[in-house]
Design an enzyme around this catalytic site. Sequence first.
Site, mmCIF file in Angstrom:
data_model
loop_
_atom_site.group_PDB
_atom_site.id
_atom_site.type_symbol
_atom_site.label_atom_id
_atom_site.label_comp_id
_atom_site.label_asym_id
_atom_site.label_seq_id
_atom_site.Cartn_x
_atom_site.Cartn_y
_atom_site.Cartn_z
ATOM 1 N N TYR A 146 0.852 -1.186 0.000
ATOM 2 C CA TYR A 146 0.000 0.000 0.000
ATOM 3 C C TYR A 146 0.882 1.227 0.000
ATOM 4 O O TYR A 146 1.845 1.315 0.778
ATOM 5 C CB TYR A 146 -0.900 -0.004 1.241
ATOM 6 C CG TYR A 146 -1.799 1.215 1.338
ATOM 7 C CD1 TYR A 146 -2.844 1.411 0.444
ATOM 8 C CD2 TYR A 146 -1.599 2.172 2.336
ATOM 9 C CE1 TYR A 146 -3.669 2.526 0.537
ATOM 10 C CE2 TYR A 146 -2.431 3.287 2.437
ATOM 11 C CZ TYR A 146 -3.458 3.464 1.531
ATOM 12 O OH TYR A 146 -4.272 4.559 1.625
ATOM 13 N N ASP A 241 9.454 2.936 -0.290
ATOM 14 C CA ASP A 241 8.420 3.581 0.517
ATOM 15 C C ASP A 241 8.648 3.198 1.974
ATOM 16 O O ASP A 241 8.392 2.069 2.390
ATOM 17 C CB ASP A 241 7.040 3.140 0.020
ATOM 18 C CG ASP A 241 5.904 3.833 0.761
ATOM 19 O OD1 ASP A 241 6.171 4.520 1.770
ATOM 20 O OD2 ASP A 241 4.745 3.667 0.335
ATOM 21 N N LYS A 281 4.112 9.070 8.716
ATOM 22 C CA LYS A 281 3.826 8.472 10.012
ATOM 23 C C LYS A 281 4.754 8.986 11.140
ATOM 24 O O LYS A 281 4.522 10.078 11.622
ATOM 25 C CB LYS A 281 3.791 6.947 9.891
ATOM 26 C CG LYS A 281 2.638 6.522 8.941
ATOM 27 C CD LYS A 281 2.249 5.065 9.018
ATOM 28 C CE LYS A 281 0.924 4.824 8.308
ATOM 29 N NZ LYS A 281 1.003 4.364 6.934
#
Length: 446
Positions: A146, A241, A281
Site C-alpha cells: 500500500y 516507501d 507516520k
Amino acid sequence: MTFSTTRSQALFDRARRVTPAGVNSPVRAFGGVGGTPRFIDRADGAWLTDVDGNHYVDLICSWGPMILGHAHPDVLGAVTSAAAKGFSFGTPSENEVALASEIVDRVEPVEQVRLVSSGTEATMSALRLARGATGRSVIVKFAGCYHGHVDALLAQAGSGVATFALPDSAGVPASAAGETVVLPYNDLDALEDLFASRGEEIAAVITEAAPGNMGVVPPAPGFTEGLRRVTAAHGALLISDEVMTGFRASRSGWYGHETGSEGAHPGGYAGGAPDLFTFGKVMGGGFPAAAFGGRADLMAHLAPEGPVYQAGTLSGNPVATAAGLATLRGCTPELYPRLEATATRIAGAASAALSEEGVPHRVQWAGSMFSIFFRDGEVRGFADAQAQDTGAYGRFFHAMLDAGVHLPPSAFEVWFVSGALEGAALDTVLAALPAAAKAAASGRTT
Ligand SMILES: *Cc1c(COP(=O)(O)O)cnc(C)c1O
C-alpha cells in the site's frame, strides 16, 4: 467484562448521517471485525480513553506515528510553543530546515527531502519525479503493498504475472491504472521477465521497504538487492516507501536495519541504495507531515529548480514540523531495543496462547514491527496473507477489546507498540491473551 458503548454508538449513528460510513478512513469503521468503533476522547502514554470512559491499551498507535506514546511531554511542549508563535505562515521557517536535516542525517542515501502533508502525497510526488526524471511512464508495484490512495497505485494484481492491473477502486481511470504493472511480492523472476520485455518503458519500481500493509512480510533474502540490480540495469529508478518503516524499523528505518548500521541484518542494500525514499507516520509525530527525498541530482528536477511541479499550502507547517522533530529526537538508539523487547514479549505470549488453544498462526517481523497471521506457514506475499482465518481474528480482536486492549481492527495490519507500553499497560495485554486465544479457537466471543 463488556464495556458500555452507548456514547460511541450514538456518535457512530450521528457520524453516519454526515460522513460516509461514519469514518474518515475506511478501516476505522470496524468492517473487518464487526461491532461499534470506539470514539476516542483522549489518549495518554500507552492508553486510550473512549467517550464512555473505557480505557484501552493502544496497539494501533495511530498506525505508527505515536512511537513515543500519546501526548509525550517533549512533543506536547514543542507543539504548544510552536503553536503559540502562529499556525502557518506560507513562507519558509526554521522548523522545516531542522526536520529535513534530521531526516538527511539519519538516512544516509537521502541528500535532500521535500516536505509534504501525507504519505499519499509523498508517493504521488515521488512517482511524478521519477517519471519526469526518466521521461518514461510505466510504474511497477507489488501486490499487497500500500502506498496511499494515489490513482496509479490503487492497482492490485489479477491472477498471473505481469498482468496489466485493473483499477482496484471505482473512479480510477483505466488510463491511470494502465500505466501500472503489478507483480507478486518476493518474486524476482517475475520482475526480471517484465524488465526483459518492457524495461525501456519503466520509470520506477516502488516497494514498501519491508511491507506492513498486508501484515508484515519482510523481503526474502536477495529480494531487496535484486530490485536494485534489475532497475539499475535498465535505467529505471527504485523508490523505497518507508512511510511505515521509516524511523520505526530502526533509527534510520528499514534502510538502517538492512545496512547493518543498526547491527541487525546486513546486506540488503549491498548492491546500492534506492534512488528515492518516502517517509510519513513517525516523522509527523501525529501531525500531518511527510516527505520524499533522495539524491540531490534527482531532487533538482523539482520546481522551482526543475520542470517537475510540486507544491503545498501547508507543506512544512511549523506546528507539524515541531511535532515531528521532537518525536524524531525522542527516537534514540536506546528506544529501539526497548520496542523490540516489548514486541517480543507480546508476540511470544500471543503465540503461546494461540498454540495452547490449537489456533493456527504465524508471527512475522520487520524490526520492532510484527503481525500475527491467523494461518500456518510462511507468508511471502499477498495471496498467502489473504489465505488466513479473518473470522478467528475478529473473535480474537473483540475478546482483546473487551479486556481493555485495542488491536488494529483488521487481520492485515501491524501491531504497533510504543515506548510508553510498559508496567500495568503491558500486564493488561499479557493478561488478556489467553481468553482471546480461547475465543479465537471456540468461535464464540467471551
Ligand atoms: C500509511 C502509508 C502510506 C500512506 O500515508 P498516508 O499518510 O495515510 O497518506 C503510504 N505508504 C505506506 C507504506 C504506508 O504505510
